[in-house]
Design a protein around this motif. Structure first.
Motif, PDB file in Angstrom:
ATOM      1  N   SER A 155      -1.410  -0.359  -9.837  1.00  0.00           N
ATOM      2  CA  SER A 155      -2.108  -1.222  -8.882  1.00  0.00           C
ATOM      3  C   SER A 155      -1.763  -2.703  -9.053  1.00  0.00           C
ATOM      4  O   SER A 155      -2.278  -3.527  -8.300  1.00  0.00           O
ATOM      5  CB  SER A 155      -3.625  -1.047  -9.028  1.00  0.00           C
ATOM      6  N   ARG A 185      -6.126  -4.289  -5.562  1.00  0.00           N
ATOM      7  CA  ARG A 185      -4.830  -4.130  -4.874  1.00  0.00           C
ATOM      8  C   ARG A 185      -5.023  -4.161  -3.362  1.00  0.00           C
ATOM      9  O   ARG A 185      -4.261  -4.810  -2.636  1.00  0.00           O
ATOM     10  CB  ARG A 185      -4.192  -2.807  -5.296  1.00  0.00           C
ATOM     11  N   GLU A 215      -7.512  -0.628  -8.212  1.00  0.00           N
ATOM     12  CA  GLU A 215      -7.173  -0.152  -6.859  1.00  0.00           C
ATOM     13  C   GLU A 215      -7.850  -1.020  -5.800  1.00  0.00           C
ATOM     14  O   GLU A 215      -7.238  -1.383  -4.790  1.00  0.00           O
ATOM     15  CB  GLU A 215      -7.613   1.312  -6.691  1.00  0.00           C
TER      16      GLU A 215
END
Ligand SMILES: *Cc1c(COP(=O)(O)O)cnc(C)c1O
Length: 348
Positions: free
Chosen positions: A192, A158, A155
């Motif tokens: 992600s 990302r 995450e």
């Protein structure tokens, strides 16, 4: 299997159910898009990994290469861990075939790059510099005891990638080992990233093959690139039939391999002359180091394990050996290996 082979999970023979499914598989010419078994595998892998489409490829290396060639152009740069498979173990394909400059960064004990360093490695628009384009990740991390990296890392990557129009590819050769260890769905991680390659032929026991997944446009380009690198296969449904069993059934049992790896690590920790921390063993890989005063060198030890016990283990680096558990390894094999090492390393 006819040997006790701990060198890798790539040594796994197909299961009896796979051989039966391979013999019975409906097939067609997959370069024409006419092999129903390949199409079923691609669709199922895409669904399981939360992406729009999939592509059956001949190996994990080919899946990673195709992904990089689609995401990046000549003169682009890929940020990756210095111990990543894509950097260390794929014959330099990024540079050799893609004209893509690897930008290796240090990693922590789990194989995670430092997020500030990732951010700092992204280049601006300057004619001197390659163009930052791609972040290459890996889970589980083969260079770090098969460590399982949690979703939060992906995450964070990302968020960084979104700010700079970078793509993220996940080398998920052993993604299901990672998600089994983490107790999460694969999609918790794959959502992600832009593309994912999974290996069917490691702990999942299929004889050949990987699947690359991503959005429809990415897979459309990847299909062309697969042809470019000579990876278009014809009646590949024979292979995909085993791959479907790998994906549907074998992904459900990886916890058994992890439990055996933990048992092996605990056993090795009790052997004088072996250095190992069982706490770092999260999945199916057990790395252990011979003490400086061990009576045998790793090559001597490997030869004696084979001659005396019919067991194969791998030499990973100077003084470090590797034993990997998989479908064909039993508790008895683990005990035989621990007892064999205890005997061979006993100082006389
Ligand atoms: C095995 C592996 C690959 C690809 O391997 P192939 O032998 O080409 O199928 C890629 N990444 C990781 C982390 C691997 O362990």
């Amino acid at each position: 299997m006819d040997t006790i082979d701990f060198r890798s999970d790539t040594v796994t023979w197909p299961t009896p159910a796979m051989r039966a499914a391979m013999a019975a598989a409906p097939v067609g010419d997959d370069v024409y898009g006419e092999d129903p078994t390949v199409s079923a595998l691609e669709a199922r892998a895409a669904e399981r990994l939360g992406k729009e489409a999939g592509l059956f490829v001949s190996s994990g290396t080919q899946g990673n290469l195709i992904a990089a060639l689609v995401h990046a152009q000549r003169g682009d740069e890929a940020i990756l861990g210095e111990d990543a498979h894509t950097f260390c173990w794929e014959a330099g394909g990024l540079a050799v075939l893609g004209g893509i400059t690897p930008r290796p960064l240090p990693t922590d004990a789990l194989g995670q790059m430092d997020l500030a360093q990732v951010q700092g490695a992204i280049r601006g628009d300057n004619p001197h510099w390659p163009r930052s384009r791609l972040i290459l990740t890996e889970n589980s991390s083969g260079g770090n005891h098969g460590a399982a990296i949690p979703p939060v890392y992906f995450e964070a990557l990302r968020a960084i990638a979104n700010g700079h129009d970078l793509r993220i590819h996940l080398d998920g050769a052993r993604l299901f080992n990672a998600t089994t260890a983490l107790g999460c769905e694969p999609t918790a991680i794959t959502r992600s990233v832009d593309s994912v390659s999974i290996c069917l032929s490691k702990g999942l026991c299929a004889p050949v093959g990987s699947v690359l997944v991503g959005d429809r446009e990415f897979i459309h380009q990847a299909r062309r690139t697969r042809k470019l690198v000579g990876g278009g296969m014809r009646q590949a449904g024979i292979l995909a039939a085993a791959g479907l069993i790998a994906l549907e059934e074998m992904t459900q049992r990886l916890g058994e391999d992890h439990a055996l790896a933990q048992r092996l690590a605990q056993g090795l920790a009790s052997v004088p002359g072996i250095e190992i921390d069982p706490a770092v063993v999260q999945t199916n890989m057990v790395f252990f180091t011979l003490a400086a005063d061990a009576p045998l060198t790793p090559p001597e030890l490997v030869a004696k394990l084979w001659d005396g016990y019919g067991i194969k283990v791998g030499i990973y680096s100077y003084r470090t050996l590797r034993a990997v558990t998989h479908y064909w390894i039993t508790n008895d094999h683990v005990e035989l290996l621990v007892n064999g090492l205890r005997h061979l390393l006993a100082q006389s």
